[in-house]
Design an enzyme around this catalytic site. Structure first.
Site, mmCIF file in Angstrom:
data_model
loop_
_atom_site.group_PDB
_atom_site.id
_atom_site.type_symbol
_atom_site.label_atom_id
_atom_site.label_comp_id
_atom_site.label_asym_id
_atom_site.label_seq_id
_atom_site.Cartn_x
_atom_site.Cartn_y
_atom_site.Cartn_z
ATOM 1 N N ASP A 90 -4.808 -9.361 4.542
ATOM 2 C CA ASP A 90 -3.158 -9.391 4.806
ATOM 3 C C ASP A 90 -3.967 -9.668 6.923
ATOM 4 O O ASP A 90 -3.441 -8.852 7.476
ATOM 5 C CB ASP A 90 -3.312 -7.678 5.447
ATOM 6 N N SER B 39 -0.832 -1.135 12.154
ATOM 7 C CA SER B 39 -0.930 -2.275 11.257
ATOM 8 C C SER B 39 -0.914 -3.753 12.453
ATOM 9 O O SER B 39 -0.230 -3.665 13.389
ATOM 10 C CB SER B 39 -0.050 -2.517 10.558
ATOM 11 N N HIS C 213 1.295 -8.157 6.465
ATOM 12 C CA HIS C 213 2.692 -7.799 5.578
ATOM 13 C C HIS C 213 3.871 -7.088 7.415
ATOM 14 O O HIS C 213 4.446 -6.963 7.100
ATOM 15 C CB HIS C 213 2.151 -6.758 5.464
HETATM 16 N N1 ARG Z 1 0.751 0.848 3.450
HETATM 17 C C1 ARG Z 1 0.258 -0.400 4.667
HETATM 18 C C2 ARG Z 1 1.249 -0.079 5.658
HETATM 19 O O1 ARG Z 1 1.810 0.728 5.496
HETATM 20 C C3 ARG Z 1 0.978 -1.721 4.031
HETATM 21 C C4 ARG Z 1 2.507 -2.018 3.852
HETATM 22 C C5 ARG Z 1 2.413 -3.582 3.322
HETATM 23 N N2 ARG Z 1 1.955 -3.715 1.730
HETATM 24 C C6 ARG Z 1 2.342 -3.758 0.506
HETATM 25 N N3 ARG Z 1 2.363 -3.702 0.013
HETATM 26 N N4 ARG Z 1 4.177 -3.238 0.575
HETATM 27 O O2 ARG Z 1 2.903 0.141 6.217
HETATM 28 N N1 GLU Z 2 0.667 -0.151 7.035
HETATM 29 C C1 GLU Z 2 1.071 0.025 8.337
HETATM 30 C C2 GLU Z 2 1.536 0.260 8.768
HETATM 31 O O1 GLU Z 2 2.352 -1.053 8.844
HETATM 32 C C3 GLU Z 2 -0.651 0.970 8.440
HETATM 33 C C4 GLU Z 2 -0.956 1.554 7.528
HETATM 34 C C5 GLU Z 2 -0.811 3.674 8.245
HETATM 35 O O2 GLU Z 2 0.553 3.693 7.910
HETATM 36 O O3 GLU Z 2 -2.045 4.195 8.512
HETATM 37 O O4 GLU Z 2 1.767 0.409 10.073
#
Ligand code: ARG
Ligand code: GLU
Length: 721
Positions: A225, A657, A89
């Site tokens: 991921d 991330s 991502h």
């Molecule tokens: N929650 C993770 C991060 O904040 C992954 C985001 C990307 N994945 C998704 N399914 N949108 O930001």
């Molecule tokens: N998915 C998050 C990012 O893009 C990391 C997840 C979090 O917020 O801990 O940095």
């Protein structure tokens, strides 16, 4: 006899067990301060290396393998040839830009079979941290008691400039200074930024984004991921703009990879660039965040998402157009809901109140503290109460403009016209071309019908949520004209506005500058945007800025007060600010709700359990199914099973991330990519009982690269243990 010996032994064992559980896994620590603040505890938790192996300016250390990836994620160097590992991502935009219908790398994955196939990504960069210096004393030397907040800041800013210029650094390096502990301390960073970063490999989305939005922020998780890039440097090894003659970077340090996996309670460490946290809010601040601000944002996004979802289910074209938008909107919508629930479930506000009680009692014991800090906490809580209506209105406003795209365009148009005004009308022609080019991509993924329905819902919520005197007289006027009926208003907007398509927008700005400016109050959409923006600037953002300045000032003093008054009970770490941090914790499951326990590991079997053929979130590639059926895991499987993800109690946030998960020896065991839903409140209220970060097991990454994609040339350049 035996009995007598047993008892004290048992007691000691029991105490040890208890002591183990009091290890603080909360905290995002500065790598250069570990030896003083954390090394002992880290070793107590099982770490086998020294703080100097993590951060050193004399020899290559772990920090030399970690980069800020494009300023929004983290990545790490995993070979002597500058190979970078980060999340799928995080690489998503780059992968998308190289994708076409013929070569759909997002859907099918991408693997460069040789160096010449590695793809450049203009704009993408990787920044190393060369050195971190404490410059607090020099930064604050002109600060005098009794200075206003503004005077204080300019006294500091003058010094910062000077310190930055005088800081020792090489010609190809940059310097940057950032405030820490709410402005009580300042650190200088010497950095090296490489701007030739090429795409090397990515799995198909059905692996890299497996589970998509349904599984986002969720444990148990089964997402691979990850994606891979490579840093290229000039022939001298230094940063250089893209050139086909550039060569793979020889890093100061490349991570060694461990194939051993982890067990319960194993020490883990995550290094990276966490973006923003607010761990030192007073109780009123925490309450406001979840009860008022999160609630407002969730309410707005809830409505917008429902409408998008309805259209996406009915129309495949809209589904493609809105997929990325939907994911972007849903990500924090879900995070905020988790935060609201987590604070409630762990009595976050009650705990803050308790902490504040202890702080007050402790403060009373020392006349110097009383004199210096008396009343600070109460004033701070008071200011949070005062700022509440404005902060809430700000969030309604920004969610409205963000989610109703007609308003987003209107807002951009206003900014564009303001820019022209500033730079001179002579620039209008060139700037207009640039503006139109920048809007093209937007309209490809725009559907006025969807947007109309979003507007109907969100304008009504805005009018209900923002008090009339804050929304302003101009908005009230328009709202009145339409009998406070957002459907009637929206019908008019979308029927008559010049902003609903690329053609209309082009025709609109094709007119002379002065005509366009005059039209702004006539076009119904831009008129509404101007009205709302005026209300926002006059009635919301000004008082907000004044109150915020008072809050910042008190938040700084309160931070220092806590460090003085509570310093014997607790070691304080600075809030995240996109600088390099180290967090450490232990591999462990958790109990999210009564009677439910979550284990800390997932396996490929779980991917197959979730498999829904043809589904856009849970489809599984045929080749992966085949490998699963044959149990063909090579050296990456354990006892006939393929590990996929695991969780631990590392304190992470957005920006982490792509961060490496390291074992007790500093070896790469996984790749951080998310947190569990129940624990997203760790940004304001870390609770070791339920806050967990989610990582892909490095063996799953290697299995996909090696067995699934057959890209063995990449495996060959890594150091595997
Ligand atoms: N929650 C993770 C991060 O904040 C992954 C985001 C990307 N994945 C998704 N399914 N949108 O930001
Ligand atoms: N998915 C998050 C990012 O893009 C990391 C997840 C979090 O917020 O801990 O940095």
């Amino acid at each position: 006899m035996l009995q007598r010996i047993m008892k004290p032994v048992l007691l000691v064992v029991l105490l040890l067990v208890l002591a183990r559980h009091t290890y603080a896994t909360e905290g995002m620590w500065l790598p250069q301060l570990l030896s003083g603040l954390n090394e002992k505890e880290m070793k107590g938790m099982g770490m086998k290396i020294a703080a100097a192996d993590i951060y050193s300016i004399n020899k290559g250390s772990l920090k030399d393998a970690i980069v800020s990836f494009g300023g929004f994620c983290t990545a790490e160097v995993i070979s002597e040839q500058g190979l970078l590992l980060t999340n799928h991502h995080c690489g998503y935009d780059a992968i998308q830009k190289h994708s076409s219908l013929q070569n759909n790398f997002l859907e099918n994955g991408f693997w460069a079979k040789s160096a010449v196939e590695e793809l450049p990504n203009p704009g993408l960069f990787a920044t190393f941290i060369v050195r971190i210096d404490d410059v607090t004393k020099a930064a604050l030397q002109d600060v005098k008691p009794g200075m206003s907040e503004r005077e204080r800041q300019s006294a500091i800013d003058r010094r910062l400039n000077e310190i930055r210029q005088q800081a020792r650094h090489e010609s190809w390096q940059e310097t940057m200074i950032k405030p820490f502990y709410e402005g009580n301390q300042y650190f200088l960073f010497v950095t090296e930024t490489y701007r030739d970063v090429r795409l090397v490999g990515a799995p198909p989305s059905s692996i890299g984004k497996f589970g998509s939005d349904t599984d986002n922020w969720v444990w148990p998780r089964h997402t691979g991921d990850f994606s891979m890039f490579r840093i290229y440097a000039g022939k001298d090894g230094r940063p250089a703009p893209y050139s086909k003659d550039n060569v793979p970077l020889k890093p100061r340090y490349a991570l060694t990879i461990s194939l051993k996996g982890v067990k319960q309670n194993d020490f883990t460490m995550v290094m990276g660039f966490p973006g923003r946290t607010s761990e030192y809010l007073p109780s009123e601040g925490v309450k406001q965040t979840v009860d008022v601000l999160d609630a407002a944002k969730v309410e707005m996004r809830d409505a917008a998402l429902k409408i998008m979802d309805g259209y996406m289910r009915k129309d495949p074209q809209i589904k493609i157009q809105y997929a990325a938008k939907f994911a972007g909107t849903a990500n924090y919508w879900k995070k905020w809901m988790g935060e609201m629930q987590g604070v409630k479930q762990t009595n976050g506000v009650g705990k803050k109140l308790q902490y504040e009680d202890t702080y007050r009692q402790q403060l009373e014991t020392n006349p110097v503290w009383k004199q210096q800090y008396g009343g600070v906490l109460d004033s701070l809580n008071g200011y949070y109460q005062q700022i509440q209506p404005y902060a809430q209105a700000r969030d309604y406003y920004s969610e409205l403009v963000r989610n109703v795209e007609l308003f987003t365009v209107g807002d951009r148009l206003i900014s564009f016209l303001n820019d022209v005004h500033e730079r001179g009308e002579a620039q209008y022609e060139t700037m207009r071309q640039q503006f139109l080019v920048s809007m093209q991509g937007f309209y490809q993924n725009y559907n006025a019908g969807v947007d109309h329905d979003v507007a109907v819902s969100l304008i009504a919520l805005y009018a209900k949520g923002v008090p009339a005197q804050l929304a302003g007289a101009e908005f009230a006027q328009i709202w009145q004209e339409n009998n406070k009926n957002s459907r009637a208003l929206s019908d008019k907007l979308y029927a008559a506005s010049g902003l609903t398509s690329m053609d209309k927008l082009t025709a609109f700005v094709q007119q002379p500058y002065n005509t366009v400016v005059a039209q702004m109050w006539k076009d119904p959409a831009t008129r509404l945007v101007m009205a709302m923006r005026k209300g926002y600037v006059d009635n919301i953002s000004r008082p907000l800025a004044d109150l915020q300045s008072n809050i910042n000032n008190l938040q700084r003093i309160y931070m220092q007060a806590q460090m003085d008054v509570m310093g014997s009970k607790k070691v304080f770490y600075p809030d995240a600010n996109s600088t390099l941090r180290v967090t450490y914790g232990k591999v462990d499951g958790y109990n999210p709700r009564d009677a439910i326990h979550y284990d800390f590991y997932t396996y490929l079997d779980g991917v197959m359990e979730k498999y829904i053929p043809g589904d856009y979130e849970f489809d599984v590639p045929a080749r992966l199914i085949e490998l699963y059926k044959k149990k063909d895991y090579g050296r990456y499987g354990v006892n006939g099973r393929m590990p996929v993800c695991f969780i631990a109690s590392n304190h992470t946030t957005g920006g982490n991330s792509g961060s490496p998960a390291l074992d007790a020896y500093g070896r790469l065991i996984g790749l951080n990519f998310d947190r569990t839903w129940e624990g997203t409140m760790s940004d304001i209220n870390f609770d070791p009982a339920i806050c967990r970060n989610i990582m892909v097991d490095i063996r799953y990454v290697l299995f996909i690269v090696d067995k699934y994609a057959g890209c063995t040339r990449l495996i060959d350049e890594m150091k595997l243990l």
